[in-house]
Design an enzyme around this catalytic site. Sequence first.
Site, PDB file in Angstrom:
ATOM      1  N   HIS A  72      77.627  49.911 126.265  1.00 12.58           N
ATOM      2  CA  HIS A  72      78.052  50.623 125.061  1.00 12.58           C
ATOM      3  C   HIS A  72      77.435  52.012 125.056  1.00 12.58           C
ATOM      4  O   HIS A  72      76.217  52.142 125.060  1.00 12.58           O
ATOM      5  CB  HIS A  72      77.589  49.892 123.797  1.00 12.58           C
ATOM      6  CG  HIS A  72      78.336  48.626 123.528  1.00 12.58           C
ATOM      7  ND1 HIS A  72      78.283  47.983 122.325  1.00 12.58           N
ATOM      8  CD2 HIS A  72      79.163  47.889 124.316  1.00 12.58           C
ATOM      9  CE1 HIS A  72      79.043  46.905 122.364  1.00 12.58           C
ATOM     10  NE2 HIS A  72      79.576  46.822 123.564  1.00 12.58           N
ATOM     11  N   TYR A 201      76.665  48.963 112.310  1.00 11.72           N
ATOM     12  CA  TYR A 201      75.573  48.697 111.364  1.00 11.72           C
ATOM     13  C   TYR A 201      76.045  49.159 109.987  1.00 11.72           C
ATOM     14  O   TYR A 201      76.350  50.334 109.803  1.00 11.72           O
ATOM     15  CB  TYR A 201      74.317  49.479 111.734  1.00 11.72           C
ATOM     16  CG  TYR A 201      73.562  48.937 112.928  1.00 11.72           C
ATOM     17  CD1 TYR A 201      73.920  49.265 114.229  1.00 11.72           C
ATOM     18  CD2 TYR A 201      72.452  48.099 112.739  1.00 11.72           C
ATOM     19  CE1 TYR A 201      73.207  48.771 115.319  1.00 11.72           C
ATOM     20  CE2 TYR A 201      71.731  47.607 113.826  1.00 11.72           C
ATOM     21  CZ  TYR A 201      72.111  47.946 115.106  1.00 11.72           C
ATOM     22  OH  TYR A 201      71.407  47.462 116.173  1.00 11.72           O
ATOM     23  N   PRO A 293      64.595  42.768 113.490  1.00 14.14           N
ATOM     24  CA  PRO A 293      65.605  42.908 114.548  1.00 14.14           C
ATOM     25  C   PRO A 293      66.536  44.119 114.410  1.00 14.14           C
ATOM     26  O   PRO A 293      67.298  44.407 115.338  1.00 14.14           O
ATOM     27  CB  PRO A 293      66.412  41.606 114.442  1.00 14.14           C
ATOM     28  CG  PRO A 293      66.163  41.087 113.075  1.00 14.14           C
ATOM     29  CD  PRO A 293      64.799  41.557 112.672  1.00 14.14           C
ATOM     30  N   LYS A 297      64.840  45.805 119.274  1.00 10.09           N
ATOM     31  CA  LYS A 297      63.764  46.211 120.170  1.00 10.09           C
ATOM     32  C   LYS A 297      62.922  45.070 120.748  1.00 10.09           C
ATOM     33  O   LYS A 297      62.197  45.269 121.726  1.00 10.09           O
ATOM     34  CB  LYS A 297      62.797  47.158 119.423  1.00 10.09           C
ATOM     35  CG  LYS A 297      63.384  48.506 119.116  1.00 10.09           C
ATOM     36  CD  LYS A 297      63.344  49.407 120.337  1.00 10.09           C
ATOM     37  CE  LYS A 297      64.302  50.540 120.264  1.00 10.09           C
ATOM     38  NZ  LYS A 297      65.478  50.435 121.107  1.00 10.09           N
ATOM     39  N   TYR A 385      67.084  54.317 120.044  1.00  7.92           N
ATOM     40  CA  TYR A 385      67.919  53.127 120.195  1.00  7.92           C
ATOM     41  C   TYR A 385      68.134  52.776 121.666  1.00  7.92           C
ATOM     42  O   TYR A 385      68.056  51.607 122.052  1.00  7.92           O
ATOM     43  CB  TYR A 385      69.266  53.332 119.480  1.00  7.92           C
ATOM     44  CG  TYR A 385      70.000  52.038 119.253  1.00  7.92           C
ATOM     45  CD1 TYR A 385      69.628  51.180 118.224  1.00  7.92           C
ATOM     46  CD2 TYR A 385      71.046  51.645 120.082  1.00  7.92           C
ATOM     47  CE1 TYR A 385      70.284  49.976 118.022  1.00  7.92           C
ATOM     48  CE2 TYR A 385      71.712  50.445 119.888  1.00  7.92           C
ATOM     49  CZ  TYR A 385      71.323  49.614 118.850  1.00  7.92           C
ATOM     50  OH  TYR A 385      71.957  48.417 118.659  1.00  7.92           O
TER      51      TYR A 385
HETATM   52  P1  FAD Z   1      59.945  34.230 123.258  1.00  5.85           P
HETATM   53  O1  FAD Z   1      61.344  34.534 123.604  1.00  5.85           O
HETATM   54  O2  FAD Z   1      59.643  33.683 121.913  1.00  5.85           O
HETATM   55  O3  FAD Z   1      59.396  33.262 124.380  1.00  5.85           O
HETATM   56  C1  FAD Z   1      58.181  32.570 124.250  1.00  5.85           C
HETATM   57  C2  FAD Z   1      58.275  31.277 125.012  1.00  5.85           C
HETATM   58  O4  FAD Z   1      57.030  30.582 124.907  1.00  5.85           O
HETATM   59  C3  FAD Z   1      59.342  30.351 124.450  1.00  5.85           C
HETATM   60  O5  FAD Z   1      60.159  29.878 125.481  1.00  5.85           O
HETATM   61  C4  FAD Z   1      58.544  29.250 123.767  1.00  5.85           C
HETATM   62  O6  FAD Z   1      59.235  28.009 123.789  1.00  5.85           O
HETATM   63  C5  FAD Z   1      57.296  29.229 124.627  1.00  5.85           C
HETATM   64  N1  FAD Z   1      56.131  28.665 123.947  1.00  5.85           N
HETATM   65  C6  FAD Z   1      55.791  28.738 122.647  1.00  5.85           C
HETATM   66  N2  FAD Z   1      54.669  28.054 122.404  1.00  5.85           N
HETATM   67  C7  FAD Z   1      54.283  27.528 123.582  1.00  5.85           C
HETATM   68  C8  FAD Z   1      53.211  26.702 123.980  1.00  5.85           C
HETATM   69  N3  FAD Z   1      52.305  26.279 123.086  1.00  5.85           N
HETATM   70  N4  FAD Z   1      53.104  26.340 125.269  1.00  5.85           N
HETATM   71  C9  FAD Z   1      54.026  26.757 126.188  1.00  5.85           C
HETATM   72  N5  FAD Z   1      55.076  27.529 125.863  1.00  5.85           N
HETATM   73  C10 FAD Z   1      55.201  27.915 124.582  1.00  5.85           C
HETATM   74  N6  FAD Z   1      65.324  41.701 120.507  1.00  5.85           N
HETATM   75  C11 FAD Z   1      65.987  42.715 121.127  1.00  5.85           C
HETATM   76  O7  FAD Z   1      65.396  43.390 121.982  1.00  5.85           O
HETATM   77  N7  FAD Z   1      67.303  43.004 120.857  1.00  5.85           N
HETATM   78  C12 FAD Z   1      67.988  42.297 119.944  1.00  5.85           C
HETATM   79  O8  FAD Z   1      69.176  42.551 119.766  1.00  5.85           O
HETATM   80  C13 FAD Z   1      67.309  41.244 119.228  1.00  5.85           C
HETATM   81  N8  FAD Z   1      67.946  40.494 118.314  1.00  5.85           N
HETATM   82  C14 FAD Z   1      67.326  39.389 117.808  1.00  5.85           C
HETATM   83  C15 FAD Z   1      68.044  38.590 116.950  1.00  5.85           C
HETATM   84  C16 FAD Z   1      67.456  37.435 116.434  1.00  5.85           C
HETATM   85  C17 FAD Z   1      68.261  36.583 115.499  1.00  5.85           C
HETATM   86  C18 FAD Z   1      66.113  37.091 116.791  1.00  5.85           C
HETATM   87  C19 FAD Z   1      65.457  35.833 116.267  1.00  5.85           C
HETATM   88  C20 FAD Z   1      65.388  37.892 117.642  1.00  5.85           C
HETATM   89  C21 FAD Z   1      65.978  39.045 118.148  1.00  5.85           C
HETATM   90  N9  FAD Z   1      65.298  39.874 119.019  1.00  5.85           N
HETATM   91  C22 FAD Z   1      65.942  40.953 119.574  1.00  5.85           C
HETATM   92  C23 FAD Z   1      63.920  39.588 119.391  1.00  5.85           C
HETATM   93  C24 FAD Z   1      63.795  38.867 120.736  1.00  5.85           C
HETATM   94  O9  FAD Z   1      64.561  37.685 120.718  1.00  5.85           O
HETATM   95  C25 FAD Z   1      62.318  38.561 121.026  1.00  5.85           C
HETATM   96  O10 FAD Z   1      61.556  39.720 120.835  1.00  5.85           O
HETATM   97  C26 FAD Z   1      62.119  38.027 122.448  1.00  5.85           C
HETATM   98  O11 FAD Z   1      62.579  36.704 122.551  1.00  5.85           O
HETATM   99  C27 FAD Z   1      60.646  38.082 122.868  1.00  5.85           C
HETATM  100  O12 FAD Z   1      60.472  37.453 124.117  1.00  5.85           O
HETATM  101  P2  FAD Z   1      59.117  36.708 124.457  1.00  5.85           P
HETATM  102  O13 FAD Z   1      59.274  36.196 125.832  1.00  5.85           O
HETATM  103  O14 FAD Z   1      57.963  37.586 124.140  1.00  5.85           O
HETATM  104  O15 FAD Z   1      59.022  35.536 123.402  1.00  5.85           O
HETATM  105  C1  DHB Z   2      72.170  42.113 118.000  1.00  8.67           C
HETATM  106  C2  DHB Z   2      70.973  41.826 117.404  1.00  8.67           C
HETATM  107  C3  DHB Z   2      70.253  42.839 116.797  1.00  8.67           C
HETATM  108  O1  DHB Z   2      69.073  42.581 116.227  1.00  8.67           O
HETATM  109  C4  DHB Z   2      70.725  44.144 116.783  1.00  8.67           C
HETATM  110  O2  DHB Z   2      70.011  45.111 116.164  1.00  8.67           O
HETATM  111  C5  DHB Z   2      71.930  44.425 117.403  1.00  8.67           C
HETATM  112  C6  DHB Z   2      72.660  43.399 118.007  1.00  8.67           C
HETATM  113  C7  DHB Z   2      72.930  41.020 118.647  1.00  8.67           C
HETATM  114  O3  DHB Z   2      72.491  39.866 118.544  1.00  8.67           O
HETATM  115  O4  DHB Z   2      73.967  41.282 119.250  1.00  8.67           O
END
Ligand code: FAD
Ligand code: DHB
Length: 395
Positions: A72, A201, A293, A297, A385
Amino acid sequence: MHAQVGIIGAGPAGLLLGHLLHLKGIDSVIVENRSQDYVIDRVRAGVLEQGTVDLMIQMGVGARLQREGLRHEGLYISFSGRRHHIDLAELTGGKAITVYGQNEVVKDLIDARIATGRPVYFEAANVSVHDIDSPRPKIRFQKDGRNQEIACDFIAGCDGFHGICRPSIPEGSIKIYEREYPFGWLGILAEAAPSSEELVYTYHERGFALFSMRSPKITRLYFQVPPAEDIGNWSDDAIWDEMLIRMTTRDGWKPNTGRILQKGVTPMRSFVAEPMRYGRMFLAGDAAHIVPPTGAKGLNLAAADVMVLAQAFARFYQQNSTQLLDQYSDICLRRVWKAQRFSWWMTSTLHRFPGETEFDYRRQLADLDYLIGSRAAMTSLAENYVGLPMDVPLV
Ligand code: FAD
Ligand code: DHB
């Protein structure tokens, strides 16, 4: 068992770190408490910054992303019934974002991990860390009812916001900065062709709404709800009614509707733990920081953290230098705080806050009107962004 780096968590942070270390010839063990299917099926982020895409490609795990990811070069900001286009690529010298589900990223990285033959344990129970301020920290867990221990040179806490790594740090050794928002997002995946090629948005008097997608057949939508909203209160019809009220513009644009495949409510929070290290344990991704979210980021910050961390481990093993490990937290936090600022700004500008006055509403509309009328303001949004520069080389 022994590992140079013991990684807790097989989310984006843990899996990316494991693969970066593999490419540098450093061995790691990944320990995850959920099942492989659960980790892959978890529907979350969708927007990858240019730097995250470049990283995946340079790591050799970007083939499917390049084939199936939706590039995009712009997005829309919608308010007062009108959509306004922001040309991300033109404002940033050609940078763009790519829509590719986090679960696809995780799937590609798990496949890559398995192909390396390096260990990853799913469904590990009672994961704990020990002696983290000693030269030989340990991870303990149970797998298939048997006790396991991994002696490590270092531990990477990539276990997300609710993990065990950050809470294992003695109180007083890290400082927490936190803000909760008085709303959450209700999100759905729908079997409907996206009606816009780019994200929209929306700021509406009933609250924020976001149009996104996952593929040419799947639309992803969100709207603002009270923070503890029970998804059970929302029938599919009620969700569509609210989506359409908030998103339909005066020119008749609106999302296509279809069968709802998945729905849920996510709370919103800003959170930073400083420093992102205690002794020989390093925190990365959501374990160290959470952004609301709205700025898309979270996943991208996780990728940026582990790029720095992988380089720091490489410097340690190749040059016997702890310099980059010692700088890890400071390097990451500079970028993290800028992403916090941006995510907070996007969130405050596009959501309605309980108790806000007519003055606040008008001021927010003026903020958006200024944004779409000022190249300087649009450039500021665009460069944040698509992602601020990384402070270390990619791989
Ligand atoms: P996580 O993905 O949370 O991974 C952590 C892992 O550790 C998991 O697999 C978990 O099961 C595991 N774990 C937890 N506890 C334990 C334990 N005790 N022992 C062993 N393993 C464990 N980010 C963006 O950049 N762009 C977006 O568009 C965006 N949209 C989002 C929309 C939603 C609805 C949500 C909820 C989040 C969004 N995010 C977005 C945020 C993004 O999903 C997170 O920042 C990202 O998953 C972080 O990755 P991570 O590996 O740090 O943590
Ligand atoms: C999506 C999630 C977000 O938090 C965002 O800012 C833009 C897109 C998505 O899930 O596609």
